[in-house]
Motif scaffolding. Structure first.
Motif, PDB file in Angstrom:
ATOM      1  N   GLN A 179      -3.645   3.161  -0.242  1.00  0.00           N
ATOM      2  CA  GLN A 179      -4.516   2.903  -1.258  1.00  0.00           C
ATOM      3  C   GLN A 179      -3.448   1.688  -1.963  1.00  0.00           C
ATOM      4  OE1 GLN A 179      -3.266   4.960  -4.953  1.00  0.00           O
ATOM      5  NE2 GLN A 179      -2.985   6.431  -3.644  1.00  0.00           N
ATOM      6  N   TYR A 180      -4.439   0.667  -2.423  1.00  0.00           N
ATOM      7  CA  TYR A 180      -3.647  -0.038  -3.138  1.00  0.00           C
ATOM      8  C   TYR A 180      -2.398  -0.227  -4.412  1.00  0.00           C
ATOM      9  CZ  TYR A 180      -2.373  -5.013  -3.949  1.00  0.00           C
ATOM     10  OH  TYR A 180      -1.610  -6.610  -4.525  1.00  0.00           O
ATOM     11  N   TYR A 229       0.860  -1.241   0.291  1.00  0.00           N
ATOM     12  CA  TYR A 229       0.140   0.252  -0.098  1.00  0.00           C
ATOM     13  C   TYR A 229       0.915   1.303  -0.384  1.00  0.00           C
ATOM     14  CZ  TYR A 229      -4.183  -2.829   1.205  1.00  0.00           C
ATOM     15  OH  TYR A 229      -5.502  -3.474   0.835  1.00  0.00           O
ATOM     16  N   SER A 230       0.732   1.979  -1.161  1.00  0.00           N
ATOM     17  CA  SER A 230       1.134   3.575  -1.103  1.00  0.00           C
ATOM     18  C   SER A 230       0.336   4.211   0.397  1.00  0.00           C
ATOM     19  CB  SER A 230       1.229   4.176  -2.209  1.00  0.00           C
ATOM     20  OG  SER A 230       1.489   3.746  -2.803  1.00  0.00           O
ATOM     21  N   MET A 231       0.755   5.130   0.877  1.00  0.00           N
ATOM     22  CA  MET A 231       0.650   5.635   2.235  1.00  0.00           C
ATOM     23  C   MET A 231       0.643   7.271   1.667  1.00  0.00           C
ATOM     24  SD  MET A 231      -0.689   2.764   3.849  1.00  0.00           S
ATOM     25  CE  MET A 231      -0.878   4.716   5.563  1.00  0.00           C
ATOM     26  N   GLY A 232      -0.457   7.681   2.377  1.00  0.00           N
ATOM     27  CA  GLY A 232      -0.129   9.406   2.216  1.00  0.00           C
ATOM     28  C   GLY A 232      -1.574   9.899   3.682  1.00  0.00           C
ATOM     29  N   TRP A 233      -0.848  11.476   4.132  1.00  0.00           N
ATOM     30  CA  TRP A 233      -1.686  12.602   4.599  1.00  0.00           C
ATOM     31  C   TRP A 233      -2.064  12.919   4.127  1.00  0.00           C
ATOM     32  CZ3 TRP A 233      -0.747  11.083  10.117  1.00  0.00           C
ATOM     33  CH2 TRP A 233      -0.090  10.064  10.170  1.00  0.00           C
ATOM     34  N   PHE A 234      -3.174  13.315   4.878  1.00  0.00           N
ATOM     35  CA  PHE A 234      -4.238  14.748   4.601  1.00  0.00           C
ATOM     36  C   PHE A 234      -4.849  15.317   5.995  1.00  0.00           C
ATOM     37  CE2 PHE A 234      -5.732  13.124  -0.001  1.00  0.00           C
ATOM     38  CZ  PHE A 234      -4.490  11.918  -0.251  1.00  0.00           C
ATOM     39  N   ARG A 235      -4.763  16.877   5.609  1.00  0.00           N
ATOM     40  CA  ARG A 235      -5.098  17.790   6.611  1.00  0.00           C
ATOM     41  C   ARG A 235      -6.945  17.640   6.203  1.00  0.00           C
ATOM     42  NH1 ARG A 235      -0.518  21.601   6.481  1.00  0.00           N
ATOM     43  NH2 ARG A 235      -1.180  23.232   4.734  1.00  0.00           N
TER      44      ARG A 235
END
Length: 124
Positions: free
Chosen positions: A99-100, A32-38
C-alpha cells in the motif's frame, strides 16, 4: 505500479521455521508499506504482519506476535517474513501486499497490490 512475487513456502514440521520472501518491482518501492496476509479455504484473509515504508515500524497479529518477524530491504526491493515456532494452524497460503505510504496496516482493503501467494504447510 508494483508487482510482487512471493517465495519460500513449503512443508515444515511443527516447531520448525520458514522464511518467506517477497520480491517487488518498481522504482518507488520505498514509498510503499508492505503487509503479509494469509488465507485458508473457506476463510477470509487474515492479517499476519506489516512493515511501514521505511522499515521503522512493524505490526503483528496477536496470533503470530513473538514468533514471526517482518523486515524489508529497500535497496533490494525485498520484504521478508521470518516464521519460527510454526504451528499446524499457521498452514495457509501467504500473500505479500503493498500500500502506498501508510494506512490501516491490518485491513486488506488498504492494499493496492498483491502477489500470487505461496503455500505454507505445517505438519503436526
Amino acid at each position: 505500479q508494483v508487482q510482487l512475487v512471493e517465495s519460500g513456502g513449503g512443508l515444515v514440521q511443527a516447531g520448525g521455521s520458514l522464511r518467506l520472501s517477497c520480491a517487488a518491482s518498481g522504482r518507488t518501492f520505498s514509498r510503499y508499506s508492505m503487509g503479509w496476509f494469509r488465507q485458508t479455504p473457506g476463510k477470509e484473509q487474515e492479517f499476519v504482519a506489516a512493515v511501514n515504508f521505511n522499515g521503522a515500524s512493524a505490526y503483528y497479529a496477536d496470533s503470530v506476535e513473538g514468533r514471526f518477524t517482518v523486515s524489508r530491504d529497500n535497496a533490494k526491493n525485498m520484504v521478508y517474513l521470518q516464521m519460527n515456532s510454526l504451528r499446524p494452524e499457521d498452514t495457509a497460503v501467504y500473500y505479500c501486499a503493498a500500500q502506498y505510504l501508510s494506512g490501516s496496516y491490518s485491513n486488506a482493503r488498504s492494499y493496492s497490490y498483491w502477489g500470487q501467494g505461496t503455500q505454507v504447510i505445517v505438519s503436526s
